[in-house]
Design a protein around this motif. Structure first.
Motif, PDB file in Angstrom:
ATOM      1  N   UNK A   3     -38.663   2.295  14.755  1.00 30.30           N
ATOM      2  CA  UNK A   3     -40.046   1.845  14.859  1.00 30.30           C
ATOM      3  C   UNK A   3     -40.351   0.928  13.684  1.00 30.30           C
ATOM      4  N   UNK A   4     -40.622  -0.329  13.990  1.00 32.71           N
ATOM      5  CA  UNK A   4     -40.964  -1.317  12.969  1.00 32.71           C
ATOM      6  C   UNK A   4     -42.396  -1.799  13.159  1.00 32.71           C
ATOM      7  N   UNK A   5     -42.909  -2.437  12.135  1.00 30.47           N
ATOM      8  CA  UNK A   5     -44.277  -2.991  12.194  1.00 30.47           C
ATOM      9  C   UNK A   5     -45.263  -1.950  12.712  1.00 30.47           C
ATOM     10  N   UNK A   6     -45.197  -0.774  12.146  1.00 26.46           N
ATOM     11  CA  UNK A   6     -46.030   0.326  12.626  1.00 26.46           C
ATOM     12  C   UNK A   6     -47.500   0.048  12.407  1.00 26.46           C
ATOM     13  N   UNK A   7     -48.300   0.517  13.358  1.00 21.01           N
ATOM     14  CA  UNK A   7     -49.736   0.341  13.330  1.00 21.01           C
ATOM     15  C   UNK A   7     -50.415   1.711  13.257  1.00 21.01           C
ATOM     16  N   UNK A   8     -51.658   1.717  12.826  1.00 19.90           N
ATOM     17  CA  UNK A   8     -52.413   2.969  12.753  1.00 19.90           C
ATOM     18  C   UNK A   8     -52.432   3.648  14.115  1.00 19.90           C
ATOM     19  N   UNK A   9     -52.542   2.858  15.158  1.00 15.52           N
ATOM     20  CA  UNK A   9     -52.620   3.422  16.518  1.00 15.52           C
ATOM     21  C   UNK A   9     -51.303   4.005  17.010  1.00 15.52           C
ATOM     22  N   UNK A  10     -50.233   3.865  16.241  1.00 12.39           N
ATOM     23  CA  UNK A  10     -48.972   4.517  16.585  1.00 12.39           C
ATOM     24  C   UNK A  10     -48.941   5.972  16.121  1.00 12.39           C
ATOM     25  N   UNK A  11     -49.957   6.380  15.389  1.00 15.18           N
ATOM     26  CA  UNK A  11     -50.022   7.751  14.912  1.00 15.18           C
ATOM     27  C   UNK A  11     -50.075   8.730  16.078  1.00 15.18           C
ATOM     28  N   UNK A  12     -49.152   9.672  16.083  1.00 12.83           N
ATOM     29  CA  UNK A  12     -49.054  10.633  17.180  1.00 12.83           C
ATOM     30  C   UNK A  12     -47.929  11.615  16.879  1.00 12.83           C
ATOM     31  N   UNK A  13     -47.850  12.653  17.707  1.00  8.46           N
ATOM     32  CA  UNK A  13     -46.663  13.500  17.716  1.00  8.46           C
ATOM     33  C   UNK A  13     -45.677  12.870  18.707  1.00  8.46           C
TER      34      UNK A  13
END
Length: 119
Positions: free
Chosen positions: A82-92
């Motif tokens: 996972x690259x260029x992670x965004x806040x909206x990628x936050x999850x389990x």
């Protein structure tokens, strides 16, 4: 008994990278499709990426160009880079796999690993 164990989650800043791993163990003949899903608070679980035993891949539109799924069949392991992670990628994040046990193909899930993207 087949088990899937995820690792690699954690806290990362926006724009950062993480690599998740999913190791399949136990008694089985073969592994077919493998995939990664995620579930954010208050939302349904959604497919992030999938990979067939032959290596064909598919991705959710929201992660295309940023995430890469791969697998090492010799190690019975799938990976999610996972690259260029965004806040909206936050999850389990959960991995799953279709596994041939005896003469039956069954789907198994890991326990989940938390990914938090925050500054």
């Amino acid at each position: 008994q087949v088990q899937l164990v995820e690792s690699g989650g954690g806290l990362v800043q926006p724009g950062g990278s993480l690599r998740l791993s999913c190791a399949v163990s136990g008694r089985f003949f073969s592994i077919y499709d493998m995939g990664w899903y995620r579930q954010a608070p208050g939302k349904q679980r959604e497919l992030v990426a999938g990979i067939t035993s032959g290596g064909s891949t598919n991705y959710a539109d929201s992660v295309k160009g940023r995430f890469t799924i791969s697998r090492d069949n010799a190690k019975n392991t799938s990976y999610l880079q996972m690259n260029s992670l965004k806040v909206e990628d936050t999850a389990v994040y959960f991995c799953n796999a279709d596994v041939l046990v005896g003469f039956t193909k069954r789907q198994y899930w890991g326990q989940g690993t938390q990914v938090t993207v925050s500054s």
